[in-house]
Design a protein around this motif. Structure first.
Motif, PDB file in Angstrom:
ATOM      1  N   PRO A  56       5.114  -6.650   0.176  1.00 11.52           N
ATOM      2  CA  PRO A  56       3.754  -7.050   0.517  1.00 11.52           C
ATOM      3  C   PRO A  56       3.635  -8.473   1.053  1.00 11.52           C
ATOM      4  O   PRO A  56       2.693  -8.783   1.777  1.00 11.52           O
ATOM      5  CB  PRO A  56       2.992  -6.896  -0.797  1.00 11.52           C
ATOM      6  CG  PRO A  56       4.025  -6.953  -1.862  1.00 11.52           C
ATOM      7  CD  PRO A  56       5.283  -6.409  -1.248  1.00 11.52           C
ATOM      8  N   ASP A  57       4.582  -9.336   0.690  1.00 11.22           N
ATOM      9  CA  ASP A  57       4.612 -10.709   1.196  1.00 11.22           C
ATOM     10  C   ASP A  57       6.043 -11.224   1.103  1.00 11.22           C
ATOM     11  O   ASP A  57       6.932 -10.513   0.648  1.00 11.22           O
ATOM     12  CB  ASP A  57       3.623 -11.611   0.434  1.00 11.22           C
ATOM     13  CG  ASP A  57       3.875 -11.609  -1.057  1.00 11.22           C
ATOM     14  OD1 ASP A  57       5.035 -11.858  -1.476  1.00 11.22           O
ATOM     15  OD2 ASP A  57       2.928 -11.362  -1.825  1.00 11.22           O
ATOM     16  N   LYS A  58       6.259 -12.461   1.517  1.00 10.53           N
ATOM     17  CA  LYS A  58       7.622 -13.005   1.558  1.00 10.53           C
ATOM     18  C   LYS A  58       8.212 -13.295   0.184  1.00 10.53           C
ATOM     19  O   LYS A  58       9.399 -13.539   0.068  1.00 10.53           O
ATOM     20  CB  LYS A  58       7.650 -14.270   2.407  1.00 10.53           C
ATOM     21  CG  LYS A  58       7.417 -13.993   3.868  1.00 10.53           C
ATOM     22  CD  LYS A  58       7.559 -15.230   4.699  1.00 10.53           C
ATOM     23  CE  LYS A  58       7.336 -14.872   6.161  1.00 10.53           C
ATOM     24  NZ  LYS A  58       7.780 -15.898   7.064  1.00 10.53           N
ATOM     25  N   ALA A  59       7.380 -13.267  -0.855  1.00 12.70           N
ATOM     26  CA  ALA A  59       7.851 -13.622  -2.190  1.00 12.70           C
ATOM     27  C   ALA A  59       7.927 -12.436  -3.150  1.00 12.70           C
ATOM     28  O   ALA A  59       8.264 -12.611  -4.310  1.00 12.70           O
ATOM     29  CB  ALA A  59       6.944 -14.692  -2.796  1.00 12.70           C
ATOM     30  N   THR A  60       7.642 -11.212  -2.665  1.00 17.44           N
ATOM     31  CA  THR A  60       7.509 -10.081  -3.581  1.00 17.44           C
ATOM     32  C   THR A  60       8.224  -8.837  -3.076  1.00 17.44           C
ATOM     33  O   THR A  60       8.179  -8.525  -1.887  1.00 17.44           O
ATOM     34  CB  THR A  60       6.018  -9.735  -3.792  1.00 17.44           C
ATOM     35  OG1 THR A  60       5.322 -10.927  -4.158  1.00 17.44           O
ATOM     36  CG2 THR A  60       5.824  -8.693  -4.872  1.00 17.44           C
ATOM     37  N   LEU A  61       8.860  -8.125  -3.994  1.00 17.41           N
ATOM     38  CA  LEU A  61       9.370  -6.776  -3.762  1.00 17.41           C
ATOM     39  C   LEU A  61       8.675  -5.896  -4.792  1.00 17.41           C
ATOM     40  O   LEU A  61       8.722  -6.185  -5.987  1.00 17.41           O
ATOM     41  CB  LEU A  61      10.884  -6.699  -3.946  1.00 17.41           C
ATOM     42  CG  LEU A  61      11.489  -5.303  -3.789  1.00 17.41           C
ATOM     43  CD1 LEU A  61      12.827  -5.388  -3.083  1.00 17.41           C
ATOM     44  CD2 LEU A  61      11.654  -4.598  -5.114  1.00 17.41           C
ATOM     45  N   THR A  62       8.025  -4.840  -4.341  1.00 16.72           N
ATOM     46  CA  THR A  62       7.353  -3.906  -5.233  1.00 16.72           C
ATOM     47  C   THR A  62       8.158  -2.614  -5.273  1.00 16.72           C
ATOM     48  O   THR A  62       8.427  -2.013  -4.233  1.00 16.72           O
ATOM     49  CB  THR A  62       5.923  -3.606  -4.734  1.00 16.72           C
ATOM     50  OG1 THR A  62       5.201  -4.826  -4.646  1.00 16.72           O
ATOM     51  CG2 THR A  62       5.205  -2.672  -5.680  1.00 16.72           C
TER      52      THR A  62
END
Length: 102
Positions: free
Chosen positions: A40-46
């Motif tokens: 969802p963004d450069k800092a997150t893996l879901t």
């Protein structure tokens, strides 16, 4: 069924256009499991979903998929959010083991 000593391979496939991807579990060249993720963004893996062929259940293959995703996320300096209940349980167990809880 997985034969003793048969090495499994986990391969990451990313769809950059959709900001998502998969970790595929391959045994003898066959895809027998996968972990779906989104970025969802450069800092997150879901972690959205984990599935392993029923013939491999109880052999720790799902845990290996979750572990591969976590390892890759760490290399990329990403936080992991487990939306999948299985991934959430694996991560909670690992946290409990590291802290000495059972």
């Amino acid at each position: 069924m997985n034969r003793p000593g048969t090495p499994e391979t986990i391969v990451r496939n990313e769809n950059r256009a959709e900001k998502s991807g998969k970790f595929d579990l391959l045994i003898d060249g066959k895809r027998l499991g996968h972990l779906d993720y989104s970025l969802p963004d450069k800092a997150t893996l879901t972690i959205d979903y984990v599935e392993v062929d029923p013939s491999l259940r109880g052999q720790g293959m799902g845990q290996k998929l979750v572990g591969a995703a976590i390892e890759w996320a760490r290399e990329q300096s990403r936080n992991v959010i487990p939306l999948c209940s299985y991934a959430r349980a694996v991560m909670a167990r690992q946290k409990d083991l590291k802290s000495g809880l059972r």
